[in-house]
Design a protein around this motif. Structure first.
Motif, PDB file in Angstrom:
ATOM      1  N   SER A  27      16.236 -35.580  -8.803  1.00  0.00           N
ATOM      2  CA  SER A  27      17.116 -36.347  -7.679  1.00  0.00           C
ATOM      3  C   SER A  27      16.923 -37.638  -7.923  1.00  0.00           C
ATOM      4  O   SER A  27      18.016 -38.483  -7.822  1.00  0.00           O
ATOM      5  CB  SER A  27      17.096 -35.920  -6.493  1.00  0.00           C
ATOM      6  N   LYS A  28      15.441 -38.328  -8.136  1.00  0.00           N
ATOM      7  CA  LYS A  28      15.313 -39.494  -8.244  1.00  0.00           C
ATOM      8  C   LYS A  28      15.889 -40.165  -9.478  1.00  0.00           C
ATOM      9  O   LYS A  28      16.553 -41.269  -9.504  1.00  0.00           O
ATOM     10  CB  LYS A  28      13.780 -39.630  -8.206  1.00  0.00           C
ATOM     11  N   GLU A  60      25.077 -43.885  -7.208  1.00  0.00           N
ATOM     12  CA  GLU A  60      24.818 -43.934  -5.597  1.00  0.00           C
ATOM     13  C   GLU A  60      25.328 -42.613  -5.070  1.00  0.00           C
ATOM     14  O   GLU A  60      26.080 -41.886  -5.610  1.00  0.00           O
ATOM     15  CB  GLU A  60      26.062 -44.862  -5.180  1.00  0.00           C
ATOM     16  N   LYS A  61      24.710 -42.061  -4.045  1.00  0.00           N
ATOM     17  CA  LYS A  61      25.121 -40.816  -3.392  1.00  0.00           C
ATOM     18  C   LYS A  61      26.301 -40.714  -2.463  1.00  0.00           C
ATOM     19  O   LYS A  61      26.097 -41.658  -1.750  1.00  0.00           O
ATOM     20  CB  LYS A  61      23.720 -40.228  -2.852  1.00  0.00           C
ATOM     21  N   ALA A 121      19.454 -40.604  -8.682  1.00  0.00           N
ATOM     22  CA  ALA A 121      19.539 -41.931  -7.964  1.00  0.00           C
ATOM     23  C   ALA A 121      19.491 -43.352  -8.683  1.00  0.00           C
ATOM     24  O   ALA A 121      20.011 -44.259  -8.081  1.00  0.00           O
ATOM     25  CB  ALA A 121      18.565 -41.622  -6.684  1.00  0.00           C
ATOM     26  N   SER A 122      18.715 -43.432  -9.834  1.00  0.00           N
ATOM     27  CA  SER A 122      18.629 -44.763 -10.364  1.00  0.00           C
ATOM     28  C   SER A 122      20.026 -44.739 -11.171  1.00  0.00           C
ATOM     29  O   SER A 122      20.359 -45.938 -11.337  1.00  0.00           O
ATOM     30  CB  SER A 122      17.405 -44.456 -11.303  1.00  0.00           C
TER      31      SER A 122
END
Ligand SMILES: Nc1ncnc2c1ncn2[C@@H]1O[C@H](COP(=O)(O)OP(=O)(O)OP(=O)(O)O)[C@@H](O)[C@H]1O
Ligand SMILES: [Mg+2]
Length: 206
Positions: A193-194, A201-202, A197-198
């Motif tokens: 997930s990290k 955008e969620k 996220a880089s």
């Protein structure tokens, strides 16, 4: 079909289409273990957008990743995120050693196609009860219900034209990301997930 969608069979845009198409079709055949594979293509001339959809009625992504030695995968939603990480393949390490050098599975197909399509259009993968979509820098997750696996690749023919070199850049970025995430072995869902996220955008669902 790449020729029809691109209206040419030469040049960058054709090469890009062929690359993405081939990666996702190979996945259906190499990993899906289903009986049927359906391919759809569509082009919107005025918008300059083309789309490929590949559906197989196989076992689904999660089934191929639960026993993977590199990752700690517990459900379908995590499986979709792991599948698009660089270097993650449902094919075991032992099996990969005995594969053909050119066509062996390195775990980069979905990483490259998802990032490329997300930059120049959108990428969606649905498998089992879950769906993951990337579009113009935004990631969204949904509940869905579909036996097998469905992958939708959509991109702008104009803006992606001339971007073949972006594929090699993404592969290089993926190699370095893979060595970073492997530090914590087996890779946890939070690391997947990290990394996403880089890049994205969620989407916030209210
Ligand atoms: N249609 C599918 N059905 C079932 N599992 C799939 C499907 N597509 C992808 N997967 C799973 O996702 C993993 C990652 O796919 P990806 O294309 O990134 O790597 P790969 O196919 O293993 O290697 P490469 O694409 O580099 O040859 C696959 O190894 C497989 O476990
Ligand atoms: Mg593949």
């Amino acid at each position: 079909m790449s020729k029809i969608l691109c209206q040419t069979d030469i040049g960058d845009i054709f090469d890009l289409f062929e690359y993405c198409f081939r990666e996702v079709m190979r996945n259906a055949v190499e990993h899906g273990a289903g009986k049927n594979l359906v391919v759809f293509g569509q082009r919107w001339e005025a918008k300059g957008v083309a789309e490929i959809v590949i559906y197989d009625d196989g076992i689904g992504v999660a089934e191929t990743l639960y026993d993977n030695e590199y990752i700690d995968c517990n459900n379908g939603r995590e499986a979709l995120k792991f599948a698009i990480l660089p270097g993650i393949s449902g094919v075991s390490r032992d099996e990969r050693f005995s594969q053909d050098e050119t066509w062996g599975n390195s775990g980069f197909g979905l990483y490259v196609t998802s990032r490329f399509c997300a930059e120049y259009g959108s990428f969606r993968m649905i498998s089992g009860d879950d769906a993951l979509t990337f579009s113009r820098g935004v990631q969204s997750e949904h509940k869905w219900s579909l036996p097998g696996t469905f992958v939708q690749l959509r991109f702008s023919v104009q803006s992606s034209s001339g971007q073949v070199s972006r594929i090699n850049q993404i592969i290089e970025e993926g190699k370095s990301e893979f060595s970073n995430i492997l530090v914590d072995f087996p890779i946890q869902p939070s690391a997947a997930s990290k990394l996403l996220a880089s890049h994205f955008e969620k989407e916030h669902v209210f």
